[in-house]
Motif scaffolding. Sequence first.
Motif, PDB file in Angstrom:
ATOM      1  N   PHE A 184      30.447  38.087  48.991  1.00  0.00           N
ATOM      2  CA  PHE A 184      31.775  38.318  48.568  1.00  0.00           C
ATOM      3  C   PHE A 184      31.876  38.897  47.243  1.00  0.00           C
ATOM      4  N   SER A 185      32.880  39.779  46.871  1.00  0.00           N
ATOM      5  CA  SER A 185      33.128  40.267  45.511  1.00  0.00           C
ATOM      6  C   SER A 185      34.631  39.587  45.104  1.00  0.00           C
ATOM      7  N   TYR A 186      34.634  39.468  43.694  1.00  0.00           N
ATOM      8  CA  TYR A 186      35.745  38.974  43.233  1.00  0.00           C
ATOM      9  C   TYR A 186      36.157  39.894  41.980  1.00  0.00           C
ATOM     10  N   ASN A 187      37.343  40.454  42.312  1.00  0.00           N
ATOM     11  CA  ASN A 187      38.055  41.308  41.087  1.00  0.00           C
ATOM     12  C   ASN A 187      38.896  40.403  40.065  1.00  0.00           C
ATOM     13  N   PRO A 188      38.410  40.076  38.892  1.00  0.00           N
ATOM     14  CA  PRO A 188      39.386  39.246  38.213  1.00  0.00           C
ATOM     15  C   PRO A 188      40.539  39.691  37.487  1.00  0.00           C
ATOM     16  N   ALA A 189      40.608  41.228  37.569  1.00  0.00           N
ATOM     17  CA  ALA A 189      41.835  41.828  37.353  1.00  0.00           C
ATOM     18  C   ALA A 189      43.028  41.684  38.208  1.00  0.00           C
ATOM     19  N   GLN A 249      36.511  42.450  27.472  1.00  0.00           N
ATOM     20  CA  GLN A 249      37.282  42.807  28.371  1.00  0.00           C
ATOM     21  C   GLN A 249      36.858  43.509  29.650  1.00  0.00           C
ATOM     22  N   TYR A 250      35.911  44.343  29.133  1.00  0.00           N
ATOM     23  CA  TYR A 250      35.144  45.196  30.230  1.00  0.00           C
ATOM     24  C   TYR A 250      34.499  44.168  31.202  1.00  0.00           C
ATOM     25  N   ARG A 251      33.773  43.136  30.502  1.00  0.00           N
ATOM     26  CA  ARG A 251      32.814  42.238  31.517  1.00  0.00           C
ATOM     27  C   ARG A 251      33.877  41.451  32.282  1.00  0.00           C
ATOM     28  N   ASN A 252      34.909  40.942  31.694  1.00  0.00           N
ATOM     29  CA  ASN A 252      35.817  40.213  32.750  1.00  0.00           C
ATOM     30  C   ASN A 252      36.570  40.985  33.665  1.00  0.00           C
ATOM     31  N   ASN A 253      36.483  42.442  33.446  1.00  0.00           N
ATOM     32  CA  ASN A 253      37.232  42.957  34.514  1.00  0.00           C
ATOM     33  C   ASN A 253      36.320  43.763  35.523  1.00  0.00           C
ATOM     34  N   GLN A 254      34.924  43.360  35.453  1.00  0.00           N
ATOM     35  CA  GLN A 254      33.874  43.595  36.511  1.00  0.00           C
ATOM     36  C   GLN A 254      34.152  42.573  37.558  1.00  0.00           C
ATOM     37  N   PRO A 255      33.741  43.139  38.720  1.00  0.00           N
ATOM     38  CA  PRO A 255      33.714  42.267  39.888  1.00  0.00           C
ATOM     39  C   PRO A 255      32.934  41.201  39.669  1.00  0.00           C
ATOM     40  N   ASP A 256      32.992  40.038  40.328  1.00  0.00           N
ATOM     41  CA  ASP A 256      31.989  38.996  40.266  1.00  0.00           C
ATOM     42  C   ASP A 256      31.582  38.971  41.843  1.00  0.00           C
TER      43      ASP A 256
END
Length: 232
Positions: free
Chosen positions: A87-92, A71-78
């Motif tokens: 670009f940065s993408y916020n999956p949350a 969950q922590y990794r998936n909530n980190q910006p890509d």
Amino acid sequence: MSDKISNRGAPVDANGPGKKGFDWRMLAGIVGDGLLGAVGRDPIYGPNMWKLRQQQAEHQNRMAQQAQEWQYRNNQPDYATVGNRRFSYNPATGEAQTLYVAPSEAEDYATALGAQPGTEEWNTYVQDYNLKYSGPTATDLNMQEEDNKQAGRVALEGVRQNNRVGLESVRQGNRMSLRRSPTYRDTHPRPSTARSGGSGGGKGGIREGQTATNPQTGAKVVYRGGKWVPAR
């Protein structure tokens, strides 16, 4: 004996997960541990159940930690780079944000030539880099070169026309001179078959001693002995 067993922890359901009813396996294990203790031997069922319980608890802890890490990794910006943009993408939240826009190669080219960004010169250099031989500078140079070629063609055609006019003038002068020149027949008339009286008569109606002027040279000739000779 039952107090000792209970202190080792609550054993798992020996009938299997999800099964209901009295646990005869657990009862048999407890009784067996009691008999072993009565003869001075270490119990077996209780320690095994406790070890199994610990393993299950550790497994659940590991699963919980992995779930938190996932969950922590998936909530980190890509982060991603597309062209000259970062670009940065916020999956949350599902939102994307532009972090940095680097100058393009064309913009670096214009800046390297000393032009200031946003000026007309700078924009011209950018178009030159992107359009190459179709850019504004290349187009202006091509048009200038074509103008020079066209001017050269016009000048050359003028020279050729002057040469043609001059040549035609010379030819026309030669033709006029040729027309004014006496022909061989003029200077060598055919003898006349008609007889004329008197010794002074000439041939063809030309009298002996008659004079004439050459229209080409202006020289005078005289008719003597049946032919034209230069006058003296």
